[in-house]
Motif scaffolding. Structure first.
Motif, mmCIF file in Angstrom:
data_model
loop_
_atom_site.group_PDB
_atom_site.id
_atom_site.type_symbol
_atom_site.label_atom_id
_atom_site.label_comp_id
_atom_site.label_asym_id
_atom_site.label_seq_id
_atom_site.Cartn_x
_atom_site.Cartn_y
_atom_site.Cartn_z
ATOM 1 N N ILE A 1 14.774 85.530 69.717
ATOM 2 C CA ILE A 1 14.902 84.623 68.571
ATOM 3 C C ILE A 1 16.316 84.680 67.989
ATOM 4 O O ILE A 1 16.889 83.652 67.609
ATOM 5 C CB ILE A 1 13.860 84.990 67.503
ATOM 6 C CG1 ILE A 1 12.456 84.744 68.050
ATOM 7 C CG2 ILE A 1 14.073 84.195 66.220
ATOM 8 C CD1 ILE A 1 11.358 85.245 67.150
ATOM 9 N N GLY A 2 16.901 85.881 67.940
ATOM 10 C CA GLY A 2 18.281 86.010 67.471
ATOM 11 C C GLY A 2 19.254 85.246 68.349
ATOM 12 O O GLY A 2 20.169 84.579 67.843
ATOM 13 N N ALA B 1 9.421 73.717 67.456
ATOM 14 C CA ALA B 1 8.491 72.970 68.308
ATOM 15 C C ALA B 1 8.198 73.755 69.584
ATOM 16 O O ALA B 1 7.043 73.825 70.041
ATOM 17 C CB ALA B 1 9.079 71.598 68.643
ATOM 18 N N PHE B 2 9.228 74.356 70.158
ATOM 19 C CA PHE B 2 9.037 75.199 71.343
ATOM 20 C C PHE B 2 8.161 76.406 71.007
ATOM 21 O O PHE B 2 7.294 76.808 71.807
ATOM 22 C CB PHE B 2 10.391 75.652 71.878
ATOM 23 C CG PHE B 2 10.318 76.607 73.027
ATOM 24 C CD1 PHE B 2 9.922 76.178 74.280
ATOM 25 C CD2 PHE B 2 10.637 77.951 72.857
ATOM 26 C CE1 PHE B 2 9.834 77.067 75.348
ATOM 27 C CE2 PHE B 2 10.564 78.845 73.908
ATOM 28 C CZ PHE B 2 10.157 78.388 75.153
ATOM 29 N N ASP B 3 8.374 76.978 69.826
ATOM 30 C CA ASP B 3 7.562 78.104 69.371
ATOM 31 C C ASP B 3 6.086 77.718 69.287
ATOM 32 O O ASP B 3 5.206 78.460 69.738
ATOM 33 C CB ASP B 3 8.074 78.560 68.003
ATOM 34 C CG ASP B 3 7.097 79.482 67.294
ATOM 35 O OD1 ASP B 3 7.021 80.659 67.664
ATOM 36 O OD2 ASP B 3 6.408 79.003 66.363
ATOM 37 N N LEU C 1 6.997 86.969 74.848
ATOM 38 C CA LEU C 1 8.002 85.988 75.288
ATOM 39 C C LEU C 1 9.062 85.738 74.218
ATOM 40 O O LEU C 1 10.249 85.587 74.535
ATOM 41 C CB LEU C 1 7.315 84.671 75.658
ATOM 42 C CG LEU C 1 6.484 84.650 76.938
ATOM 43 C CD1 LEU C 1 5.757 83.321 77.085
ATOM 44 C CD2 LEU C 1 7.372 84.905 78.153
ATOM 45 N N LEU C 2 8.646 85.677 72.961
ATOM 46 C CA LEU C 2 9.578 85.402 71.867
ATOM 47 C C LEU C 2 9.779 86.664 71.031
ATOM 48 O O LEU C 2 9.297 86.784 69.904
ATOM 49 C CB LEU C 2 9.043 84.257 70.999
ATOM 50 C CG LEU C 2 8.978 82.878 71.667
ATOM 51 C CD1 LEU C 2 8.346 81.859 70.749
ATOM 52 C CD2 LEU C 2 10.365 82.420 72.090
ATOM 53 N N PRO D 1 7.468 85.355 65.444
ATOM 54 C CA PRO D 1 8.436 84.303 65.797
ATOM 55 C C PRO D 1 8.410 83.097 64.871
ATOM 56 O O PRO D 1 9.465 82.602 64.453
ATOM 57 C CB PRO D 1 8.025 83.933 67.225
ATOM 58 C CG PRO D 1 7.397 85.162 67.765
ATOM 59 C CD PRO D 1 6.712 85.815 66.621
ATOM 60 N N MET D 2 7.216 82.605 64.527
ATOM 61 C CA MET D 2 7.113 81.415 63.691
ATOM 62 C C MET D 2 7.820 81.618 62.354
ATOM 63 O O MET D 2 8.564 80.735 61.882
ATOM 64 C CB MET D 2 5.636 81.078 63.465
ATOM 65 C CG MET D 2 5.395 79.946 62.489
ATOM 66 S SD MET D 2 3.634 79.688 62.199
ATOM 67 C CE MET D 2 3.688 78.439 60.918
ATOM 68 N N TYR D 3 7.623 82.754 61.725
ATOM 69 C CA TYR D 3 8.193 83.004 60.408
ATOM 70 C C TYR D 3 9.671 83.376 60.494
ATOM 71 O O TYR D 3 10.431 83.116 59.546
ATOM 72 C CB TYR D 3 7.392 84.101 59.709
ATOM 73 C CG TYR D 3 5.929 83.752 59.603
ATOM 74 C CD1 TYR D 3 5.503 82.715 58.786
ATOM 75 C CD2 TYR D 3 4.969 84.430 60.353
ATOM 76 C CE1 TYR D 3 4.162 82.379 58.697
ATOM 77 C CE2 TYR D 3 3.632 84.104 60.267
ATOM 78 C CZ TYR D 3 3.236 83.061 59.455
ATOM 79 O OH TYR D 3 1.917 82.716 59.384
#
Length: 404
Positions: A231-232, A209-211, A225-226, A148-150
């Motif tokens: 994410i899309g 920030a939520f990530d 969760l993500l 998710p972060m990337y």
């Protein structure tokens, strides 16, 4: 009544002089009776309403040969001038002047030094393209970075590329080729994309920030969760919000009449910059801009601040000091991206607020920093501070070196 009589008299005097000047240029002998006959219809229509005013709008553009002015009443009574690069149409009824072009500005008052800015700007744009495309390529090709972060970082890089492509043509045109004119349609189109990508980038910083909050608060369920589909959907929602809040801007500008200077303050088009040139009530535009700033940048800043308050609360509850530092270290890149985005934004607002007491170069420099610097620094920060990306980039260049 005295003011109305004076205005009528002055209007007829100006029109008479213009008519005589035209005939003189064309080689036609001056005939006062013929001029009076030509202006008779305009006089009758114009004198019929005491409330009608005669707007005198001049179109002076230094460095451009020629002018054109058309004064008309219900189809037109008189036209004077020769072809130029800007046309204006003036109507007694609606007092409208429509600029076909706007003039962009490089270094205020020092246009001869524009070429000095051309090379640094070109270098920054090349770095922007290279850095963000490298981030996208590394994330796409490295399976371990499909997290998710990337994925949010790749969306941020796409936004930076969009902002760079939106501003690059006019900025390089002004500083490198001295191509200062931009059509009205191209101007409001560029304005829409600049504001849209700005709102999108702000929304992405909120999502990141939520990530970080989810990764620190609930690391075991982080990837579940993500998921990619989530994410899309978040990315599409951010893009839809940016488009929706900025969609009315071109239409709010297009409805305005322009009878003042057509010279803008920057080398690209912004809503507040174009709005200042209008000769009508702009309270709707001002209110719209204020609402957009509060509902996007203001609200996003509050949500980001709240997210980091919760992150700090979660980190302080961790018993191990090493684990606390490790958790905070994952947020460093994102904090740098927030500062890179919001500090120039605040700086531009402050400089414009106190621009009367500063050099004209200061607003220009801050505006260019706000547009150019974040897309350049974001990939650099994430490449330096993120070990996985740094390792993959180093590996990519080592493989290329071995092949050579």
């Amino acid at each position: 009544m005295a003011a109305s009589f004076w205005l009528e008299k002055e209007g007829l005097s100006v029109l008479t002089k213009m008519a005589r000047g035209t005939k003189r240029r064309r080689g036609i002998p001056s005939d006062s009776e013929e001029v009076r006959s030509d202006l008779g219809q305009c006089h009758d229509d114009f004198a019929g309403s005491a409330a009608t005013s005669l707007p005198m709008c001049t179109t002076n553009d230094t460095g451009h040969s020629g002018y054109f002015m058309s004064i008309q009443k219900d189809g037109g009574c008189f036209t004077e001038g020769h072809s130029g690069r800007m046309t204006s149409t003036i109507s007694f009824n609606d007092s409208t002047v429509n600029h076909e072009t706007f003039v962009l500005v490089g270094i205020p008052g020092m246009q001869e030094y524009n070429s000095w800015m051309a090379f640094p700007l070109c270098l920054l744009y090349l770095l922007t393209l290279f850095g963000n495309l490298t981030i996208l390529f590394v994330i796409k090709t490295e399976q371990s970075l499909h997290q998710p972060m990337y994925l949010f970082l790749s969306i941020l890089s796409c936004s930076d590329l969009g902002l760079a492509v939106s501003t690059m043509p006019t900025m390089l045109g002004v500083y490198w080729f001295d191509a200062r004119e931009v059509s009205f349609t191209a101007c409001i189109t560029q304005m829409f994309f600049i504001h849209t990508f700005g709102a999108v980038e702000s929304g992405i910083l909120v999502a990141m920030a939520f990530d970080r909050f989810v990764a620190i608060r609930d690391p075991l369920r982080y990837t579940s969760l993500l998921q990619n589909s989530v994410i899309g959907k978040i990315g599409l929602a951010i893009l839809a919000r940016g488009v929706c809040v900025c969609f009315p801007a071109p239409f709010l500008i297009k409805r305005l009449p322009f009878c003042r200077s057509n010279v803008l303050s920057h080398s690209y088009c912004l809503h507040q910059d174009v709005m200042k040139l209008a000769c009508a009530d702009t309270r709707v535009n001002v209110l719209y801009g204020l609402i957009i700033v509060i509902c996007t940048f203001g609200l996003d800043a509050v949500v980001i601040l709240l997210s980091y308050v919760l992150i700090l609360k979660t980190v302080l509850s961790i018993a191990s000091r090493a684990e606390r530092l490790k958790a905070l270290n994952t947020c460093v890149s994102h904090v740098c991206a927030i500062l890179i985005f919001y500090v120039p934004l605040i700086g531009v607002s402050v400089v414009h607020r106190f621009s009367r007491h500063l050099s004209p170069i200061s607003p220009m420099m801050m505006a260019n920093v706000y547009i150019v610097v974040p897309p350049v620094l974001n990939p650099i920060v994430y490449s330096v501070k993120t070990q996985q990306i740094r390792r993959r980039i180093r590996k990519m260049f080592q493989q290329k070196k071995i092949r050579n």
